[in-house]
Design an enzyme around this catalytic site. Structure first.
Site, PDB file in Angstrom:
ATOM      1  N   GLU A 141       0.810  -1.215   0.000  1.00 40.16           N
ATOM      2  CA  GLU A 141       0.000   0.000   0.000  1.00 40.16           C
ATOM      3  C   GLU A 141       0.848   1.271   0.000  1.00 40.16           C
ATOM      4  OE1 GLU A 141      -3.947   1.914   2.065  1.00 40.16           O
ATOM      5  OE2 GLU A 141      -2.764   0.510   3.251  1.00 40.16           O
ATOM      6  N   GLU A 239     -12.889   2.399   3.922  1.00 36.11           N
ATOM      7  CA  GLU A 239     -11.975   2.738   5.013  1.00 36.11           C
ATOM      8  C   GLU A 239     -12.079   4.245   5.249  1.00 36.11           C
ATOM      9  OE1 GLU A 239      -7.928   0.782   5.904  1.00 36.11           O
ATOM     10  OE2 GLU A 239      -7.404   2.773   5.135  1.00 36.11           O
TER      11      GLU A 239
END
Length: 259
Positions: A141, A239
């Site tokens: 990520e 998220e």
């Protein structure tokens, strides 16, 4: 078919974990994600997900907050970073969890970016076969360093792509967080199209504030359409930290992301 997830500690920040999972399931998600886990609690976490009939889509790498060690960026910590990944892969396999959110760590002042890039690749190459055997995907990520994670090394989707290409394993891919990439580099739709073959997982939130889609500058209808145009059929994760009632906010996000 796209699967929608909720990162429970974000969307239901003020709820006990069990209650957050229940609410997320009632809001229509297919799976959940979470950050912290303890090996002694894995059976309990799995039972909670099964009780509410949701999968566990992702967990964070052990010691995986972007500023923590061991860092993959540090060539002196390669062995320790591999052990952290190995431990997390075992936990994910026990949870029947398909993916690990992999943060690579902070930039190391003592080493050039070339050396740090190579160290990340070495760590991931060393563990990729084990992840593949356990049927777990490592989602590398990139994050923004200007707002949320000062000092974090990997802020470019292009470099994330180069890392994953160099590892060249079906078990190592990009976790593309639209919020982070909008802040770090913008141009998210072009990046989604260009790197689609290596993206296995998305996270969504709006800019600024990291709140639900529709609260900021991103046109999420266009973003979702761009993801769909690539033929993506993996996880899209909510998220975000809601600005209003978490249940209603998550329900609206699920509807948007399923379009």
């Amino acid at each position: 078919m796209v699967q929608i997830t909720a990162t429970v500690p974000a969307v239901y920040e003020d709820e006990p974990f069990d209650e957050g999972v229940r609410h997320a399931a009632e809001a229509g998600v297919d799976a959940i994600e979470f950050f912290e886990w303890d090996r002694d609690e894995l059976d309990q976490l799995k039972d909670i997900a099964q009780t509410h009939q949701v999968d566990i889509a992702g967990i964070l790498l052990k010691n995986g907050m972007p500023s923590e060690e061991p860092a993959m960026t540090d060539p002196d910590q390669v062995d320790a970073a591999i052990e952290d990944l190995r431990d997390t892969i075992a936990a994910a396999a026990k949870l029947d969890c398909e993916s690990i959110i992999v943060t690579v760590g902070p930039e190391q002042e003592a080493y050039s970016r070339e050396v740090q890039h190579r160290a990340i690749v070495d760590v991931l190459r060393s563990i990729a076969d084990e992840a593949e055997r356990k049927d777990v995907t490592l989602g590398v990520e990139p994050l923004n360093a200007s707002v949320d994670h000062p000092g974090y090394y990997l802020t470019s989707s292009r470099e994330a792509y180069d890392i994953v290409e160099a590892v060249d394993s079906s078990s190592v891919s990009i976790l593309f967080d639209v919020y982070h990439m909008q802040i770090a580099e913008g141009n998210v739709i072009d990046s989604i199209s260009e790197y689609a073959d290596r993206i296995d997982h998305y996270h969504v939130a709006d800019v600024p504030g990291r709140h639900e889609p529709g609260t900021g500058e991103l046109n999420y209808e266009n973003v979702v359409r761009a993801i769909a145009d690539t033929g993506f059929d993996g996880y899209i994760g909510c998220e975000f930290w809601p600005t209003d009632d978490p249940d209603a906010t998550l329900e609206a996000a699920v509807e948007l992301l399923r379009q």
